[in-house]
Design an enzyme around this catalytic site. Structure first.
Site, PDB file in Angstrom:
ATOM      1  N   GLU A 148     -33.145  68.454 -19.046  1.00  0.00           N
ATOM      2  CA  GLU A 148     -32.156  67.539 -18.457  1.00  0.00           C
ATOM      3  C   GLU A 148     -30.809  67.966 -19.032  1.00  0.00           C
ATOM      4  O   GLU A 148     -30.526  67.716 -20.207  1.00  0.00           O
ATOM      5  CB  GLU A 148     -32.457  66.095 -18.867  1.00  0.00           C
ATOM      6  CG  GLU A 148     -33.728  65.523 -18.298  1.00  0.00           C
ATOM      7  CD  GLU A 148     -33.657  65.244 -16.809  1.00  0.00           C
ATOM      8  OE1 GLU A 148     -32.541  65.173 -16.260  1.00  0.00           O
ATOM      9  OE2 GLU A 148     -34.732  65.120 -16.204  1.00  0.00           O
ATOM     10  N   GLU A 182     -17.996  70.924 -17.761  1.00  0.00           N
ATOM     11  CA  GLU A 182     -18.264  69.550 -18.194  1.00  0.00           C
ATOM     12  C   GLU A 182     -17.354  69.208 -19.372  1.00  0.00           C
ATOM     13  O   GLU A 182     -17.396  69.869 -20.405  1.00  0.00           O
ATOM     14  CB  GLU A 182     -19.726  69.438 -18.613  1.00  0.00           C
ATOM     15  CG  GLU A 182     -20.148  68.025 -18.865  1.00  0.00           C
ATOM     16  CD  GLU A 182     -21.621  67.930 -19.249  1.00  0.00           C
ATOM     17  OE1 GLU A 182     -22.083  68.746 -20.055  1.00  0.00           O
ATOM     18  OE2 GLU A 182     -22.291  67.016 -18.749  1.00  0.00           O
ATOM     19  N   LYS A 219     -37.385  64.715 -31.983  1.00  0.00           N
ATOM     20  CA  LYS A 219     -36.228  65.078 -32.807  1.00  0.00           C
ATOM     21  C   LYS A 219     -34.973  64.582 -32.097  1.00  0.00           C
ATOM     22  O   LYS A 219     -34.502  65.173 -31.132  1.00  0.00           O
ATOM     23  CB  LYS A 219     -36.121  66.595 -33.013  1.00  0.00           C
ATOM     24  CG  LYS A 219     -35.065  66.908 -34.079  1.00  0.00           C
ATOM     25  CD  LYS A 219     -34.340  68.204 -33.865  1.00  0.00           C
ATOM     26  CE  LYS A 219     -33.071  68.082 -33.086  1.00  0.00           C
ATOM     27  NZ  LYS A 219     -31.998  67.244 -33.631  1.00  0.00           N
ATOM     28  N   CYS A 262     -23.769  62.289 -18.782  1.00  0.00           N
ATOM     29  CA  CYS A 262     -24.118  63.512 -18.043  1.00  0.00           C
ATOM     30  C   CYS A 262     -23.930  63.342 -16.547  1.00  0.00           C
ATOM     31  O   CYS A 262     -23.666  64.296 -15.842  1.00  0.00           O
ATOM     32  CB  CYS A 262     -25.546  63.919 -18.355  1.00  0.00           C
ATOM     33  SG  CYS A 262     -26.708  62.589 -18.073  1.00  0.00           S
TER      34      CYS A 262
HETATM   35  P1  NAD Z   1     -26.853  69.699 -27.610  1.00  0.00           P
HETATM   36  O1  NAD Z   1     -27.507  70.677 -26.692  1.00  0.00           O
HETATM   37  O2  NAD Z   1     -25.852  70.198 -28.573  1.00  0.00           O
HETATM   38  O3  NAD Z   1     -27.956  68.945 -28.502  1.00  0.00           O
HETATM   39  C1  NAD Z   1     -29.040  68.253 -27.919  1.00  0.00           C
HETATM   40  C2  NAD Z   1     -30.194  68.258 -28.893  1.00  0.00           C
HETATM   41  O4  NAD Z   1     -30.657  69.611 -29.063  1.00  0.00           O
HETATM   42  C3  NAD Z   1     -29.845  67.746 -30.287  1.00  0.00           C
HETATM   43  O5  NAD Z   1     -30.924  66.989 -30.782  1.00  0.00           O
HETATM   44  C4  NAD Z   1     -29.688  69.029 -31.090  1.00  0.00           C
HETATM   45  O6  NAD Z   1     -29.950  68.871 -32.442  1.00  0.00           O
HETATM   46  C5  NAD Z   1     -30.756  69.903 -30.451  1.00  0.00           C
HETATM   47  N1  NAD Z   1     -30.582  71.347 -30.643  1.00  0.00           N
HETATM   48  C6  NAD Z   1     -29.440  72.036 -30.892  1.00  0.00           C
HETATM   49  N2  NAD Z   1     -29.709  73.358 -31.014  1.00  0.00           N
HETATM   50  C7  NAD Z   1     -31.043  73.513 -30.825  1.00  0.00           C
HETATM   51  C8  NAD Z   1     -31.926  74.627 -30.816  1.00  0.00           C
HETATM   52  N3  NAD Z   1     -31.478  75.875 -31.032  1.00  0.00           N
HETATM   53  N4  NAD Z   1     -33.239  74.431 -30.594  1.00  0.00           N
HETATM   54  C9  NAD Z   1     -33.693  73.177 -30.337  1.00  0.00           C
HETATM   55  N5  NAD Z   1     -32.929  72.075 -30.338  1.00  0.00           N
HETATM   56  C10 NAD Z   1     -31.593  72.237 -30.577  1.00  0.00           C
HETATM   57  O7  NAD Z   1     -26.244  68.550 -26.686  1.00  0.00           O
HETATM   58  P2  NAD Z   1     -25.437  67.272 -27.150  1.00  0.00           P
HETATM   59  O8  NAD Z   1     -24.054  67.711 -27.511  1.00  0.00           O
HETATM   60  O9  NAD Z   1     -26.210  66.475 -28.132  1.00  0.00           O
HETATM   61  O10 NAD Z   1     -25.388  66.435 -25.789  1.00  0.00           O
HETATM   62  C11 NAD Z   1     -24.448  66.651 -24.808  1.00  0.00           C
HETATM   63  C12 NAD Z   1     -25.044  67.424 -23.636  1.00  0.00           C
HETATM   64  O11 NAD Z   1     -26.221  66.773 -23.166  1.00  0.00           O
HETATM   65  C13 NAD Z   1     -24.115  67.467 -22.446  1.00  0.00           C
HETATM   66  O12 NAD Z   1     -24.095  68.748 -21.877  1.00  0.00           O
HETATM   67  C14 NAD Z   1     -24.748  66.465 -21.479  1.00  0.00           C
HETATM   68  O13 NAD Z   1     -24.442  66.669 -20.135  1.00  0.00           O
HETATM   69  C15 NAD Z   1     -26.189  66.656 -21.750  1.00  0.00           C
HETATM   70  N6  NAD Z   1     -26.945  65.478 -21.315  1.00  0.00           N
HETATM   71  C16 NAD Z   1     -27.767  65.566 -20.223  1.00  0.00           C
HETATM   72  C17 NAD Z   1     -28.453  64.448 -19.760  1.00  0.00           C
HETATM   73  C18 NAD Z   1     -29.370  64.507 -18.578  1.00  0.00           C
HETATM   74  O14 NAD Z   1     -30.172  63.600 -18.431  1.00  0.00           O
HETATM   75  N7  NAD Z   1     -29.311  65.529 -17.737  1.00  0.00           N
HETATM   76  C19 NAD Z   1     -28.309  63.236 -20.422  1.00  0.00           C
HETATM   77  C20 NAD Z   1     -27.456  63.185 -21.508  1.00  0.00           C
HETATM   78  C21 NAD Z   1     -26.789  64.308 -21.954  1.00  0.00           C
END
Ligand code: NAD
Length: 405
Positions: A177, A311, A102, A211
């Site tokens: 992650e 962040e 997803k 990130c």
């Molecule tokens: P997010 O947590 O809002 O969404 C990530 C994914 O989770 C999306 O596909 C979203 O639809 C899904 N999601 C949302 N609510 C959910 C739930 N209740 N259950 C299951 N899935 C759900 O994050 P974002 O805004 O898309 O990305 C930004 C964040 O990601 C930042 O905090 C960034 O640091 C982090 N990030 C981490 C890494 C890493 O490798 N550590 C890499 C890239 C981004």
């Protein structure tokens, strides 16, 4: 099968580059150099790992086997639509795990292209499954599904918590992650102009939506003025603009939410007393349409300020000064996060000492290129588990011992 994926992925190069630019807003050059390439490298690396990966070993007559964990649910964010999907899928396929992906609802098209690539590569039916939709519905369905054995998630800490809670109901393994607030420590033996160049290029990369962004630049107090002068000069030559324009180094942010978030943090930095040295609130001149922001640098930042602790996920640098190396390390580690760290210097012993002292999963020294075989993941609230290379494959494996055969 993974080698066939690499071939098919290469055939779709132009479409991948254009798609990531369209849905994320990054300049075409970056889309090619970073997004297209990172996706590709994870498949190449997984195929390489399989040449030597030991799935079975014997220890004093006992067989230790590594077997596929089963079906993996993959939930990914929007900021690297090919990289985060590819690293998970490549490792899962290498381990023999079928997947349900997803992707972020903000960047669904790169994942659709991947589905087409897998079909062309004759990935057997059922091995790759793509479900587009929102986190609350589809993501929640994946983390709570009794037939999914493992969830690999990349995204924010809050979502990671929800997924972990949900997955606990069926005792699923979860890899996370999450976010970061990574330090870049500049040692006092390094050319300050070169250091400023590295610091700026890190902070503007992907319009700061990274990130592993080195968002806290930790600079020797005696070199602060020279560093800021160099940063100002470098940034004055860097153009924000439409992603399709050759001259644009930074495109817009992904969404209105992301724009509001970055503006909110810039305001917070001003309110809490940091000095605004470059950039600031509002859109760059001539870019009133779109989610463009000004690359921004705060100086006189104290590590306890909100802009140094949370962040931001935008091109905002916080410059913090230090007098002694121990102080620099203490500042670097004074965070709930531990995803990445950067050390810039000349003396290899000091570089190693500092790199070893930062509590984070990926430390980059000077201008080192990325290493796709090296494990990637976070300490502390930046996550649980590792991706990339052989460590990435391990995540998708269960370990069995057969005693007495
Ligand atoms: P997010 O947590 O809002 O969404 C990530 C994914 O989770 C999306 O596909 C979203 O639809 C899904 N999601 C949302 N609510 C959910 C739930 N209740 N259950 C299951 N899935 C759900 O994050 P974002 O805004 O898309 O990305 C930004 C964040 O990601 C930042 O905090 C960034 O640091 C982090 N990030 C981490 C890494 C890493 O490798 N550590 C890499 C890239 C981004």
């Amino acid at each position: 099968m993974i080698n066939r994926i690499v071939e098919e992925y290469a055939k779709r190069k132009d479409e991948i580059i254009q798609t990531v630019t369209n849905e994320l807003g990054v300049p075409l050059k970056l889309s090619e150099k970073s997004h297209y390439n990172m996706g590709m490298q994870h498949f190449i690396q997984a195929a390489k790992e399989l040449e030597t990966f030991e799935f079975e070993a014997e220890r004093d007559g006992t067989i230790i086997r590594k077997e596929s964990i089963g079906v993996s649910g993959l939930i990914t964010p929007w900021n690297f639509p090919t990289n985060q999907t590819a690293t998970k899928i490549a490792s899962a396929f290498a381990a023999g795990s079928p997947v349900v992906l997803k992707p972020s609802e903000l960047t669904p098209f790169a994942a659709i292209l991947l589905a087409e690539i897998f079909e062309a590569a004759e990935v057997p039916k059922g091995v790759f499954n793509l479900v587009n939709g929102t986190g609350e519905v589809i993501g929640d369905g994946i983390s709570s599904h009794p037939d999914i054995d493992f969830v690999s998630f990349t995204g924010s800490g809050l979502t990671g918590q929800k997924i972990t809670e949900n997955a606990a109901k069926t005792i699923k393994k979860v890899a996370l992650e999450l976010g970061g607030k990574s330090p870049m420590i500049i040692l006092d033996d390094y050319d300050i102009k070169k250091a400023a160049k590295l610091a700026v290029s890190n902070v503007i990369f992907n319009t700061g939506q990274v990130c592993t962004l080195a968002s806290r630049t930790i600079v020797p107090a005696a070199k602060k003025d020279a560093f800021i002068k160099a940063v100002k000069e470098i940034l004055s030559d860097i153009k924000v603009g439409p992603p399709e324009k050759e001259t644009s180094k930074l495109g817009p942010l992904i969404s209105q939410d992301q724009f509001d978030r970055v503006q909110g943090y810039i305001q917070k930095g001003i309110d809490e007393g940091a000095t605004l040295s470059v950039g600031g609130l509002g859109k760059p001149e001539g870019l009133e349409t779109g989610y463009y922001v000004k690359p921004t640098v705060f100086t006189d930042v104290k590590n306890e300020m909100t802009i140094a602790q949370e962040e931001i996920f935008g091109p905002v640098m916080s410059v913090i000064t230090y007098d002694t190396l121990d102080e620099a390390i203490e500042i670097a580690n004074d965070t709930i996060y531990g995803l990445a760290g950067y050390v810039i210097g000349n003396d290899s012993e000091t570089l190693k000492k500092v790199a070893s002292s930062i509590r984070a999963g990926r430390i980059t020294v000077n201008k080192a290129p990325s290493d796709y075989s090296a494990p990637f993941g976070g300490y502390k609230q930046s996550g649980i588990g590792r991706e990339w290379g052989d460590y990435g494959i391990e995540e998708y494996l269960e370990i069995k011992s057969i005693v007495g055969l």
